[in-house]
Design a protein around this motif. Structure first.
Motif, PDB file in Angstrom:
ATOM      1  N   GLU A  41      12.909 -11.285   9.471  1.00 15.72           N
ATOM      2  CA  GLU A  41      14.052 -11.413  10.382  1.00 15.72           C
ATOM      3  C   GLU A  41      15.203 -12.041   9.629  1.00 15.72           C
ATOM      4  O   GLU A  41      15.077 -13.137   9.071  1.00 15.72           O
ATOM      5  N   GLU A  42      16.332 -11.331   9.617  1.00 12.84           N
ATOM      6  CA  GLU A  42      17.485 -11.810   8.882  1.00 12.84           C
ATOM      7  C   GLU A  42      18.375 -12.681   9.766  1.00 12.84           C
ATOM      8  O   GLU A  42      18.409 -12.539  10.989  1.00 12.84           O
ATOM      9  N   ASP A  43      19.111 -13.504   9.120  1.00  9.38           N
ATOM     10  CA  ASP A  43      20.025 -14.426   9.810  1.00  9.38           C
ATOM     11  C   ASP A  43      21.205 -14.700   8.892  1.00  9.38           C
ATOM     12  O   ASP A  43      21.014 -14.944   7.697  1.00  9.38           O
ATOM     13  N   PRO A  44      22.450 -14.644   9.343  1.00 16.12           N
ATOM     14  CA  PRO A  44      22.840 -14.244  10.702  1.00 16.12           C
ATOM     15  C   PRO A  44      22.747 -12.735  10.897  1.00 16.12           C
ATOM     16  O   PRO A  44      22.437 -12.026   9.953  1.00 16.12           O
ATOM     17  N   GLN A  45      23.014 -12.251  12.086  1.00 18.02           N
ATOM     18  CA  GLN A  45      23.019 -10.804  12.308  1.00 18.02           C
ATOM     19  C   GLN A  45      24.278 -10.177  11.749  1.00 18.02           C
ATOM     20  O   GLN A  45      24.269  -9.009  11.335  1.00 18.02           O
ATOM     21  N   ALA A  46      25.378 -10.958  11.766  1.00 18.33           N
ATOM     22  CA  ALA A  46      26.640 -10.458  11.251  1.00 18.33           C
ATOM     23  C   ALA A  46      27.367 -11.600  10.561  1.00 18.33           C
ATOM     24  O   ALA A  46      27.263 -12.764  10.980  1.00 18.33           O
TER      25      ALA A  46
END
Lengths: 114, 115
Positions: A5-10
């Motif tokens: 799961e990546e962070d941030p999305q944008a």
């Protein structure tokens, strides 16, 4: 459930600034990889870091891996407008065997403003 | 040039009309895989192949078929496409049998719309 799961999305930054993107995962891994995707195009491999490595560099890219925290970060230094893309982390499982496959996160959208 | 090619790049079709998306790699890779990419869902694996005549289901295989008669080719077949198969499809390959242990090389993508 999602492995990576990546962070941030944008993320939106100014050209010349550094961009830091994070990835967390749940189960033990053999390796973690980062890919870039320009809009609507195929994914391009950026860097692979194995579970026994802590840091890796490639040009303006720096990747770190903390297996105790099950997390990785991708740092792009001195960003350029051409770095605008989606970035994905992908994990390869620790256990080999049937379908030792990469599992991709949902990606981070990076916008670099000129 | 080492690459993965896919054809067609864009396809609009109607429900129920069988179609095939071709995938070919020139790197003598063992492992090949198909993914679909949908907004908010990321990349999901459809089918994979660890060698010639060896294929198996990924995470979302329903409605798809594949074959691996030659090492370089791994076509994706939709026998009766439905609108929920509208998506962006990617073929990928990697050198080793275990696809998760090394870099994957992706094709340029096929944007499929099923009306």
């Amino acid at each position: 459930s999602q492995q990576g799961e990546e962070d941030p999305q944008a993320l939106s930054i100014q050209e010349g600034e550094n961009a830091t993107m994070n990835c967390s995962y749940k189960t033990s891994i053999n390796n973690l990889q980062w890919y870039r995707q320009n809009s609507g195009r195929g994914l391009v491999h950026l860097i692979l870091i194995r579970s026994n490595e802590r840091e890796k560099h490639s040009g303006r890219l720096r990747v770190t891996l903390d297996t105790s925290k099950k997390s990785s970060s991708l740092l792009i230094t001195a960003s350029r407008a051409a770095d605008t893309a989606s970035y994905f982390c992908a994990t390869g499982p620790k256990v080999s065997g049937a379908n030792s496959k990469l599992t991709f996160g949902k990606g981070i959208t990076l916008s670099v403003r000129p | 040039e080492a690459q993965v090619t896919q054809n067609p790049r864009y396809l609009i079709t109607v429900t129920g009309k069988k179609l095939t998306v071709t995938c070919s790699q020139n790197m003598n890779h063992e492992y090949m895989s198909w993914y679909r990419q949908d907004p908010g869902l990321g990349l999901r694996q459809i089918y994979y192949s660890m060698n010639v005549e060896v294929t198996d289901k990924g995470d979302v295989p329903e409605g798809y078929k594949v074959s691996r008669k030659e090492k370089r080719n791994f076509p994706l077949i939709l026998e009766s496409p439905s609108p929920n198969q509208t998506s962006l499809y990617f073929c990928a390959s990697s050198l080793f049998l275990a696809g998760g242990t090394d870099t994957q090389y992706f094709g340029p993508g096929t944007r499929l719309t099923v009306l």
